[in-house]
Structure formats: structure tokens, C-alpha cells
Design a protein around this motif. Structure first.
Motif, PDB file in Angstrom:
ATOM      1  N   LEU A  23      -6.421  -2.129 -10.224  1.00  0.00           N
ATOM      2  CA  LEU A  23      -5.943  -0.815 -10.071  1.00  0.00           C
ATOM      3  C   LEU A  23      -4.398  -0.572 -10.520  1.00  0.00           C
ATOM      4  CD1 LEU A  23      -7.260  -0.633  -6.172  1.00  0.00           C
ATOM      5  CD2 LEU A  23      -8.119   0.453  -8.026  1.00  0.00           C
ATOM      6  N   SER A  24      -4.070  -1.571 -10.607  1.00  0.00           N
ATOM      7  CA  SER A  24      -2.558  -1.556 -11.374  1.00  0.00           C
ATOM      8  C   SER A  24      -2.220  -3.139 -11.830  1.00  0.00           C
ATOM      9  CB  SER A  24      -1.278  -1.187 -10.544  1.00  0.00           C
ATOM     10  OG  SER A  24      -1.209  -2.394  -9.364  1.00  0.00           O
ATOM     11  N   ARG A  25      -1.077  -3.390 -12.497  1.00  0.00           N
ATOM     12  CA  ARG A  25      -0.820  -4.632 -12.789  1.00  0.00           C
ATOM     13  C   ARG A  25      -1.009  -5.751 -11.761  1.00  0.00           C
ATOM     14  NH1 ARG A  25       4.594  -4.641 -14.717  1.00  0.00           N
ATOM     15  NH2 ARG A  25       4.372  -6.705 -14.774  1.00  0.00           N
ATOM     16  N   THR A  26      -0.472  -5.303 -10.488  1.00  0.00           N
ATOM     17  CA  THR A  26      -0.726  -6.324  -9.544  1.00  0.00           C
ATOM     18  C   THR A  26      -1.738  -6.152  -8.629  1.00  0.00           C
ATOM     19  OG1 THR A  26       1.026  -5.017  -8.412  1.00  0.00           O
ATOM     20  CG2 THR A  26       1.876  -6.750 -10.065  1.00  0.00           C
ATOM     21  N   ARG A  27      -2.404  -5.062  -8.770  1.00  0.00           N
ATOM     22  CA  ARG A  27      -3.431  -4.705  -7.347  1.00  0.00           C
ATOM     23  C   ARG A  27      -4.963  -4.844  -7.942  1.00  0.00           C
ATOM     24  NH1 ARG A  27      -1.408   0.088  -3.745  1.00  0.00           N
ATOM     25  NH2 ARG A  27       0.351  -1.446  -3.764  1.00  0.00           N
ATOM     26  N   LEU A  28      -5.634  -5.476  -7.044  1.00  0.00           N
ATOM     27  CA  LEU A  28      -7.155  -5.406  -7.307  1.00  0.00           C
ATOM     28  C   LEU A  28      -8.053  -5.019  -6.432  1.00  0.00           C
ATOM     29  CD1 LEU A  28      -7.249  -9.040  -8.879  1.00  0.00           C
ATOM     30  CD2 LEU A  28      -7.178  -7.053 -10.346  1.00  0.00           C
ATOM     31  N   LEU A  29      -9.111  -4.482  -6.564  1.00  0.00           N
ATOM     32  CA  LEU A  29     -10.003  -3.963  -5.685  1.00  0.00           C
ATOM     33  C   LEU A  29     -11.438  -4.815  -5.991  1.00  0.00           C
ATOM     34  CD1 LEU A  29     -10.531  -2.212  -3.347  1.00  0.00           C
ATOM     35  CD2 LEU A  29     -11.390  -0.575  -4.965  1.00  0.00           C
ATOM     36  N   ILE A  30     -11.895  -5.561  -5.191  1.00  0.00           N
ATOM     37  CA  ILE A  30     -13.011  -6.388  -5.250  1.00  0.00           C
ATOM     38  C   ILE A  30     -14.347  -5.835  -4.318  1.00  0.00           C
ATOM     39  CG2 ILE A  30     -13.984  -8.781  -4.964  1.00  0.00           C
ATOM     40  CD1 ILE A  30     -11.065  -9.869  -5.350  1.00  0.00           C
ATOM     41  N   ALA A  31     -15.375  -5.627  -4.846  1.00  0.00           N
ATOM     42  CA  ALA A  31     -16.621  -4.999  -4.183  1.00  0.00           C
ATOM     43  C   ALA A  31     -17.462  -6.296  -3.982  1.00  0.00           C
ATOM     44  CB  ALA A  31     -17.158  -3.868  -4.928  1.00  0.00           C
ATOM     45  N   ASP A  32     -17.931  -6.566  -2.949  1.00  0.00           N
ATOM     46  CA  ASP A  32     -18.896  -7.540  -2.666  1.00  0.00           C
ATOM     47  C   ASP A  32     -20.200  -6.990  -2.647  1.00  0.00           C
ATOM     48  OD1 ASP A  32     -19.578  -6.457   0.035  1.00  0.00           O
ATOM     49  OD2 ASP A  32     -19.240  -8.337   0.833  1.00  0.00           O
ATOM     50  N   SER A  33     -21.356  -7.777  -2.723  1.00  0.00           N
ATOM     51  CA  SER A  33     -22.681  -7.377  -2.844  1.00  0.00           C
ATOM     52  C   SER A  33     -23.224  -6.292  -1.604  1.00  0.00           C
ATOM     53  CB  SER A  33     -23.602  -8.353  -2.995  1.00  0.00           C
ATOM     54  OG  SER A  33     -23.553  -9.414  -1.904  1.00  0.00           O
ATOM     55  N   HIS A  34     -22.538  -6.384  -0.461  1.00  0.00           N
ATOM     56  CA  HIS A  34     -22.948  -5.586   0.541  1.00  0.00           C
ATOM     57  C   HIS A  34     -22.196  -4.121   0.612  1.00  0.00           C
ATOM     58  CE1 HIS A  34     -25.088  -8.693   2.315  1.00  0.00           C
ATOM     59  NE2 HIS A  34     -23.860  -9.789   2.217  1.00  0.00           N
ATOM     60  N   GLY A  35     -21.253  -3.714  -0.424  1.00  0.00           N
ATOM     61  CA  GLY A  35     -20.531  -2.851  -0.653  1.00  0.00           C
ATOM     62  C   GLY A  35     -19.212  -2.649   0.065  1.00  0.00           C
ATOM     63  N   ILE A  36     -18.816  -3.850   0.469  1.00  0.00           N
ATOM     64  CA  ILE A  36     -17.452  -3.929   1.232  1.00  0.00           C
ATOM     65  C   ILE A  36     -16.430  -4.110   0.264  1.00  0.00           C
ATOM     66  CG2 ILE A  36     -16.048  -5.198   2.881  1.00  0.00           C
ATOM     67  CD1 ILE A  36     -18.431  -5.765   4.613  1.00  0.00           C
ATOM     68  N   HIS A  37     -15.253  -3.401   0.543  1.00  0.00           N
ATOM     69  CA  HIS A  37     -14.324  -3.653  -0.758  1.00  0.00           C
ATOM     70  C   HIS A  37     -13.053  -4.267  -0.170  1.00  0.00           C
ATOM     71  CE1 HIS A  37     -16.395  -0.286  -2.624  1.00  0.00           C
ATOM     72  NE2 HIS A  37     -16.009  -0.486  -3.590  1.00  0.00           N
ATOM     73  N   PHE A  38     -12.724  -5.361  -0.790  1.00  0.00           N
ATOM     74  CA  PHE A  38     -11.540  -6.058  -0.658  1.00  0.00           C
ATOM     75  C   PHE A  38     -10.333  -5.562  -1.346  1.00  0.00           C
ATOM     76  CE2 PHE A  38     -15.450  -8.423   1.132  1.00  0.00           C
ATOM     77  CZ  PHE A  38     -14.806  -8.983   2.321  1.00  0.00           C
ATOM     78  N   LEU A  39      -9.314  -5.791  -0.874  1.00  0.00           N
ATOM     79  CA  LEU A  39      -8.091  -5.266  -1.522  1.00  0.00           C
ATOM     80  C   LEU A  39      -7.092  -6.663  -1.687  1.00  0.00           C
ATOM     81  CD1 LEU A  39      -6.155  -3.122  -2.826  1.00  0.00           C
ATOM     82  CD2 LEU A  39      -5.473  -2.985  -0.487  1.00  0.00           C
ATOM     83  N   VAL A  40      -6.586  -6.819  -3.155  1.00  0.00           N
ATOM     84  CA  VAL A  40      -5.537  -7.721  -3.106  1.00  0.00           C
ATOM     85  C   VAL A  40      -4.517  -6.901  -3.871  1.00  0.00           C
ATOM     86  CG1 VAL A  40      -4.756  -9.461  -4.722  1.00  0.00           C
ATOM     87  CG2 VAL A  40      -7.219  -9.479  -4.173  1.00  0.00           C
ATOM     88  N   ARG A  41      -3.540  -6.707  -2.675  1.00  0.00           N
ATOM     89  CA  ARG A  41      -2.327  -5.865  -2.862  1.00  0.00           C
ATOM     90  C   ARG A  41      -1.461  -6.398  -3.737  1.00  0.00           C
ATOM     91  NH1 ARG A  41      -1.275  -1.879   0.064  1.00  0.00           N
ATOM     92  NH2 ARG A  41      -2.595  -2.379   1.731  1.00  0.00           N
ATOM     93  N   ASP A  42      -1.358  -7.469  -3.967  1.00  0.00           N
ATOM     94  CA  ASP A  42      -0.192  -8.152  -5.098  1.00  0.00           C
ATOM     95  C   ASP A  42      -0.792  -9.465  -5.657  1.00  0.00           C
ATOM     96  OD1 ASP A  42       1.838  -8.832  -6.500  1.00  0.00           O
ATOM     97  OD2 ASP A  42       3.310  -8.529  -5.026  1.00  0.00           O
ATOM     98  N   VAL A  43      -1.210  -9.577  -6.557  1.00  0.00           N
ATOM     99  CA  VAL A  43      -1.685 -10.768  -7.151  1.00  0.00           C
ATOM    100  C   VAL A  43      -0.554 -11.747  -7.210  1.00  0.00           C
ATOM    101  CG1 VAL A  43      -2.781 -11.941  -9.246  1.00  0.00           C
ATOM    102  CG2 VAL A  43      -3.650  -9.696  -8.301  1.00  0.00           C
ATOM    103  N   GLY A  44       0.603 -11.556  -7.570  1.00  0.00           N
ATOM    104  CA  GLY A  44       1.771 -12.379  -7.532  1.00  0.00           C
ATOM    105  C   GLY A  44       2.258 -12.948  -6.149  1.00  0.00           C
ATOM    106  N   ALA A  45       1.809 -12.311  -5.098  1.00  0.00           N
ATOM    107  CA  ALA A  45       2.001 -12.768  -3.740  1.00  0.00           C
ATOM    108  C   ALA A  45       1.095 -13.790  -3.294  1.00  0.00           C
ATOM    109  CB  ALA A  45       2.166 -11.763  -2.815  1.00  0.00           C
ATOM    110  N   LEU A  46      -0.032 -13.732  -4.124  1.00  0.00           N
ATOM    111  CA  LEU A  46      -0.997 -15.052  -3.610  1.00  0.00           C
ATOM    112  C   LEU A  46      -0.503 -16.446  -3.970  1.00  0.00           C
ATOM    113  CD1 LEU A  46      -4.551 -13.563  -5.245  1.00  0.00           C
ATOM    114  CD2 LEU A  46      -3.546 -13.329  -2.723  1.00  0.00           C
ATOM    115  N   ASP A  47      -0.998 -17.409  -3.083  1.00  0.00           N
ATOM    116  CA  ASP A  47      -0.588 -18.725  -3.211  1.00  0.00           C
ATOM    117  C   ASP A  47      -1.255 -19.063  -4.899  1.00  0.00           C
ATOM    118  OD1 ASP A  47      -3.017 -20.745  -2.496  1.00  0.00           O
ATOM    119  OD2 ASP A  47      -3.268 -18.897  -1.738  1.00  0.00           O
TER     120      ASP A  47
END
Length: 156
Positions: free
Chosen positions: A121-145
Motif C-alpha cells: 500500500l506504501s513503502r512501509t504498509r502491506l495488506l495481506i489477503a488470506d484464502s478465506h478473504g480476511i485481510h491482515f494489515l502490516v502497518r509498518d514493515v520496519g517496526a516488525l522484529d
């Protein structure tokens, strides 16, 4: 219509009812965010049951507290987008694969059908869709461990 020119309440059926300053009553009103991920508190439309915009608010915070509370309650009941805080495990690096993640709503397993299910969605933000249609947000990739970033990099 200006932010303060309406009254918002729930009827006996639990539907939102908007009453304009002129007295027009609209039952079954639905709040719709203009930018649900990028700016969730900016740009909110109140749409009639027929799909027509009845009211607009530039900022959710501009609305009176009672109306804001009803809108936030309604949005929370319809929007379900867990935010990934950590990727615990990935079953494999070819798809389909199962991811075990920790979200702001607790642990979850999601099945990734393909790399196309990960949308940047942006340089740091991702949207991941699973096979059941649920969307998971990664707000800031850089903040992940570090481990989560390493696992995620294999799919990007």
C-alpha cells in the motif's frame, strides 16, 4: 451537509437513523470511510440505505461525541482487519503456505495462496489477503522484529 447539521441515533432494530436539520429522517444509514487504511479518521460519509450520501465529515473527531461513538461502534462491527505484529512461522516459501502470526487481536493462522495476495500500500504498509478473504494489515514493515522481516522478505 455540515458535520453538526444532523442527529444520529439507533432505532429499536439497532439500525442507525440520521435526522437532518430540516427534519428528514433516514433509517439504515451506513458509515463509510473514504480512506479506511491510509487515513481512517479522515473523510467519513454517511450513506442512506439506497446508497446515496446524506452527510459528510472531514474528520471523525469533528462530530459530537454521541454521534462519533455510534459511528465507531458501527464501523467496528463491520470492519475486521487484524494488524500483524509478528510473523511466528511460515510453513514453506512456495505458495500455498500457512503463516502463523501474532496480531493485535491475538494469534492467527492464515493461508497465503500466492505472492499476489500480498499488496504493498506504501513503502512501509502491506495488506495481506488470506484464502478465506480476511485481510491482515502490516502497518509498518520496519517496526516488525528482525525474524518477521526476514520471513516476509522471502515473499516480497
Amino acid at each position: 451537509m455540515t458535520d453538526a447539521s444532523f442527529d444520529l441515533q439507533r432505532d429499536a432494530f439497532g439500525r442507525l437513523v440520521l435526522t437532518t436539520a430540516g427534519g428528514a429522517r433516514h433509517a439504515g444509514v451506513t458509515p463509510v470511510r473514504a480512506f479506511p487504511i491510509a487515513a481512517p479518521d479522515e473523510g467519513l460519509s454517511l450513506v442512506s440505505a439506497e446508497g446515496r450520501e446524506i452527510a459528510w465529515a472531514e474528520h471523525l473527531s469533528d462530530l459530537p461525541a454521541p454521534a462519533r461513538a455510534l459511528i465507531e461502534e458501527e464501523l467496528a462491527s463491520r470492519e475486521f482487519m487484524p494488524e500483524i505484529q509478528r510473523i511466528v512461522e511460515v510453513s514453506g516459501f512456495i505458495c500455498p503456505s500457512t503463516w502463523r502470526v501474532l496480531t493485535d487481536r491475538g494469534p492467527a493462522d492464515l493461508r497465503l495462496k500466492g505472492e499476489d495476495d500480498i499488496r504493498r500500500l506504501s513503502r512501509t504498509r502491506l495488506l495481506i489477503a488470506d484464502s478465506h478473504g480476511i485481510h491482515f494489515l502490516v502497518r509498518d514493515v520496519g517496526a516488525l522484529d528482525r525474524r518477521s522481516k526476514k520471513l516476509l522478505d522471502r515473499f516480497l
